[in-house]
Design a protein around this motif. Structure first.
Motif, PDB file in Angstrom:
ATOM      1  N   TRP A 105      10.101  -2.872   2.148  1.00 54.67           N
ATOM      2  CA  TRP A 105       9.810  -3.078   0.748  1.00 54.67           C
ATOM      3  C   TRP A 105       8.702  -4.320   0.645  1.00 54.67           C
ATOM      4  O   TRP A 105       8.365  -4.936   1.419  1.00 54.67           O
ATOM      5  CB  TRP A 105      11.330  -3.902   0.336  1.00 54.67           C
ATOM      6  CG  TRP A 105      12.404  -2.849   0.213  1.00 54.67           C
ATOM      7  CD1 TRP A 105      12.900  -2.110   0.887  1.00 54.67           C
ATOM      8  CD2 TRP A 105      13.178  -2.792  -0.992  1.00 54.67           C
ATOM      9  NE1 TRP A 105      13.960  -1.402   0.370  1.00 54.67           N
ATOM     10  CE2 TRP A 105      14.130  -1.884  -0.703  1.00 54.67           C
ATOM     11  CE3 TRP A 105      13.087  -3.465  -2.375  1.00 54.67           C
ATOM     12  CZ2 TRP A 105      14.900  -1.597  -1.914  1.00 54.67           C
ATOM     13  CZ3 TRP A 105      14.081  -3.193  -3.112  1.00 54.67           C
ATOM     14  CH2 TRP A 105      15.017  -2.310  -3.138  1.00 54.67           C
ATOM     15  N   PHE A 106       7.945  -3.797  -0.516  1.00 59.94           N
ATOM     16  CA  PHE A 106       6.794  -4.879  -0.880  1.00 59.94           C
ATOM     17  C   PHE A 106       7.393  -6.284  -1.308  1.00 59.94           C
ATOM     18  O   PHE A 106       6.979  -7.300  -0.769  1.00 59.94           O
ATOM     19  CB  PHE A 106       6.099  -4.149  -2.060  1.00 59.94           C
ATOM     20  CG  PHE A 106       4.838  -5.481  -2.460  1.00 59.94           C
ATOM     21  CD1 PHE A 106       3.817  -5.277  -1.888  1.00 59.94           C
ATOM     22  CD2 PHE A 106       5.029  -5.760  -3.806  1.00 59.94           C
ATOM     23  CE1 PHE A 106       3.009  -6.355  -2.283  1.00 59.94           C
ATOM     24  CE2 PHE A 106       4.396  -6.549  -4.298  1.00 59.94           C
ATOM     25  CZ  PHE A 106       3.018  -6.947  -3.596  1.00 59.94           C
ATOM     26  N   ASN A 161       0.783  -0.908  -0.090  1.00 61.30           N
ATOM     27  CA  ASN A 161       1.097  -1.817   0.876  1.00 61.30           C
ATOM     28  C   ASN A 161       1.979  -1.238   1.907  1.00 61.30           C
ATOM     29  O   ASN A 161       2.809  -2.050   2.694  1.00 61.30           O
ATOM     30  CB  ASN A 161       1.481  -3.117   0.213  1.00 61.30           C
ATOM     31  CG  ASN A 161       0.653  -3.468  -0.986  1.00 61.30           C
ATOM     32  OD1 ASN A 161       1.022  -3.124  -2.006  1.00 61.30           O
ATOM     33  ND2 ASN A 161      -0.235  -4.229  -0.682  1.00 61.30           N
ATOM     34  N   ASP A 162       1.756   0.002   2.284  1.00 58.23           N
ATOM     35  CA  ASP A 162       2.590   0.366   3.382  1.00 58.23           C
ATOM     36  C   ASP A 162       2.352  -0.298   4.754  1.00 58.23           C
ATOM     37  O   ASP A 162       1.447  -0.631   5.103  1.00 58.23           O
ATOM     38  CB  ASP A 162       2.332   1.949   3.670  1.00 58.23           C
ATOM     39  CG  ASP A 162       3.408   2.617   4.420  1.00 58.23           C
ATOM     40  OD1 ASP A 162       3.430   2.314   5.650  1.00 58.23           O
ATOM     41  OD2 ASP A 162       4.293   3.532   4.120  1.00 58.23           O
ATOM     42  N   ALA A 163       3.458  -0.813   5.318  1.00 58.81           N
ATOM     43  CA  ALA A 163       3.358  -1.529   6.713  1.00 58.81           C
ATOM     44  C   ALA A 163       2.972  -0.863   7.868  1.00 58.81           C
ATOM     45  O   ALA A 163       2.606  -1.502   8.698  1.00 58.81           O
ATOM     46  CB  ALA A 163       4.587  -2.404   6.717  1.00 58.81           C
ATOM     47  N   HIS A 201       6.867   0.901   2.252  1.00 57.77           N
ATOM     48  CA  HIS A 201       7.337   1.931   2.756  1.00 57.77           C
ATOM     49  C   HIS A 201       8.401   2.813   2.162  1.00 57.77           C
ATOM     50  O   HIS A 201       8.479   4.194   2.288  1.00 57.77           O
ATOM     51  CB  HIS A 201       7.480   1.937   4.242  1.00 57.77           C
ATOM     52  CG  HIS A 201       7.727   2.826   5.341  1.00 57.77           C
ATOM     53  ND1 HIS A 201       6.693   3.612   5.632  1.00 57.77           N
ATOM     54  CD2 HIS A 201       8.639   3.332   5.915  1.00 57.77           C
ATOM     55  CE1 HIS A 201       6.984   4.690   6.401  1.00 57.77           C
ATOM     56  NE2 HIS A 201       7.951   4.560   6.747  1.00 57.77           N
ATOM     57  N   HIS A 202       9.187   2.440   1.378  1.00 53.99           N
ATOM     58  CA  HIS A 202      10.381   2.970   0.751  1.00 53.99           C
ATOM     59  C   HIS A 202      10.234   2.948  -0.647  1.00 53.99           C
ATOM     60  O   HIS A 202      10.922   2.311  -1.618  1.00 53.99           O
ATOM     61  CB  HIS A 202      11.618   2.301   1.240  1.00 53.99           C
ATOM     62  CG  HIS A 202      12.093   2.771   2.550  1.00 53.99           C
ATOM     63  ND1 HIS A 202      13.451   2.705   2.990  1.00 53.99           N
ATOM     64  CD2 HIS A 202      11.441   3.130   3.390  1.00 53.99           C
ATOM     65  CE1 HIS A 202      13.479   3.365   4.066  1.00 53.99           C
ATOM     66  NE2 HIS A 202      12.465   3.660   4.577  1.00 53.99           N
ATOM     67  N   LEU A 203       9.211   3.373  -1.376  1.00 52.10           N
ATOM     68  CA  LEU A 203       8.748   3.029  -2.938  1.00 52.10           C
ATOM     69  C   LEU A 203      10.028   3.866  -3.657  1.00 52.10           C
ATOM     70  O   LEU A 203      10.071   3.429  -4.759  1.00 52.10           O
ATOM     71  CB  LEU A 203       7.498   3.639  -3.057  1.00 52.10           C
ATOM     72  CG  LEU A 203       6.891   4.899  -2.605  1.00 52.10           C
ATOM     73  CD1 LEU A 203       5.706   5.254  -3.376  1.00 52.10           C
ATOM     74  CD2 LEU A 203       6.407   4.706  -1.145  1.00 52.10           C
ATOM     75  N   GLN A 204      10.561   4.883  -3.149  1.00 51.10           N
ATOM     76  CA  GLN A 204      11.384   5.646  -3.831  1.00 51.10           C
ATOM     77  C   GLN A 204      12.792   4.506  -4.044  1.00 51.10           C
ATOM     78  O   GLN A 204      13.559   5.021  -4.874  1.00 51.10           O
ATOM     79  CB  GLN A 204      11.915   6.944  -3.053  1.00 51.10           C
ATOM     80  CG  GLN A 204      12.886   6.792  -1.828  1.00 51.10           C
ATOM     81  CD  GLN A 204      12.207   6.360  -0.618  1.00 51.10           C
ATOM     82  OE1 GLN A 204      10.840   6.309  -0.294  1.00 51.10           O
ATOM     83  NE2 GLN A 204      12.815   6.133   0.764  1.00 51.10           N
TER      84      GLN A 204
END
Length: 283
Positions: A173-174, A231-233, A260-263
């Motif tokens: 998560w961002f 901002n994918d880690a 990573h979990h934008l959905q």
């Protein structure tokens, strides 16, 4: 997030899959990521009801996760997974589907599209790593950040709720302050599944032989949208841009202030971008 719908099960090619089936319309298969405690509902529960308004949304627990079989995977891992997903499509009477996938599940779907092209209409891929090289930024921890995180989570004193919170907020998560407690609980409780813990502790390789999919990417004829967090880690957006160029009909959408979990973190924005792609007139 709403409670998960009724659990459904299907046997396919000698394994048992657990899945949820929502809505009516074009069949759309959702395959989740490979983090500790991930399931179809934990990864896609926030966004699935939006897709189910006008699509048949089939949320599948991939093998070794959720309530699907915790079988030992032998041979090339992505081949094993893809063949069983195709067998599941056969069992459900689905000739051709759209695929919307996160991380681990996306790599399965890319391989499936290469090996079984007549079964795939379009693909939407988020945060997946089908190859272990990148164009500009070096891959964090040589591309093993996910495996490292899993080892840390299950290592030491073993799984704890706080370790799960740290994993999700650091890598998935961002804005970790917005992580719902129910999502944290769902992931943590699933991670304590005895069979999943046994897989994590196995000294052999129960997840199968790793495959590089460079050749397979060039074989994919279905249109592919890489929907990525700025901002994918795990992988910067330079990486999916490279992947999009390796595919005949490759597209890239990058979401600001997302990891990573934008959905999960931005479900309506994700749905809006993805459904626009799915509804296009594709070749």
């Amino acid at each position: 997030m709403a409670n998960p719908p009724n659990s459904l099960y299907a046997s396919a090619d000698g394994v048992k899959f657990h899945y949820h089936d929502l809505g009516e319309g074009d069949p759309t298969v959702f395959l989740h990521g490979g983090g500790p405690g991930c399931t179809a509902w934990s990864d896609f529960g926030p966004v699935a009801p939006l897709f189910a308004r006008d699509r048949r949304a089939i949320l599948v627990d991939i093998l070794q996760y959720g309530q699907s079989d915790k079988c030992t995977i032998t041979g090339p891992m992505w081949d094993f997974h893809a063949a069983r997903i195709v067998a599941l499509l056969d069992e459900l009477g689905i000739a051709r589907a759209d695929f919307v996938c996160n991380s681990w599940g996306g790599t399965i779907a890319l391989n499936l599209a290469a090996k079984y092209p007549d079964r795939v209409r379009t693909l939407v891929i988020t945060g997946s790593m089908p190859v272990f090289y990148g164009p500009l930024a070096p891959l964090p921890e040589n591309g093993h950040r996910g495996r490292t995180a899993r080892n840390v989570y299950y290592g030491g004193e073993g799984p704890t709720r706080e370790k799960m919170r740290q994993l999700i907020t650091r890598l998935e998560w961002f804005d970790g302050d917005k992580l719902p407690e129910e999502t944290l609980d769902m992931r943590y409780e699933q991670s304590l599944d005895p069979e999943e813990m046994a897989l994590a502790a196995a000294s052999d390789n129960p997840r199968g032989e790793w495959q590089d999919l460079t050749a397979e990417l060039g074989m994919i004829t279905a249109p592919v949208l890489f929907a990525w967090g700025m901002n994918d880690a795990f992988l910067t957006p330079d990486y999916p841009l490279m992947l999009a160029r390796m595919i005949e009909y490759g597209h890239l959408y990058v979401m600001d202030k997302a990891s990573h979990h934008l959905q999960e973190e931005r479900p309506y924005d994700y749905y809006s971008a993805v459904t626009g792609f799915l509804d296009q007139q594709h070749p």
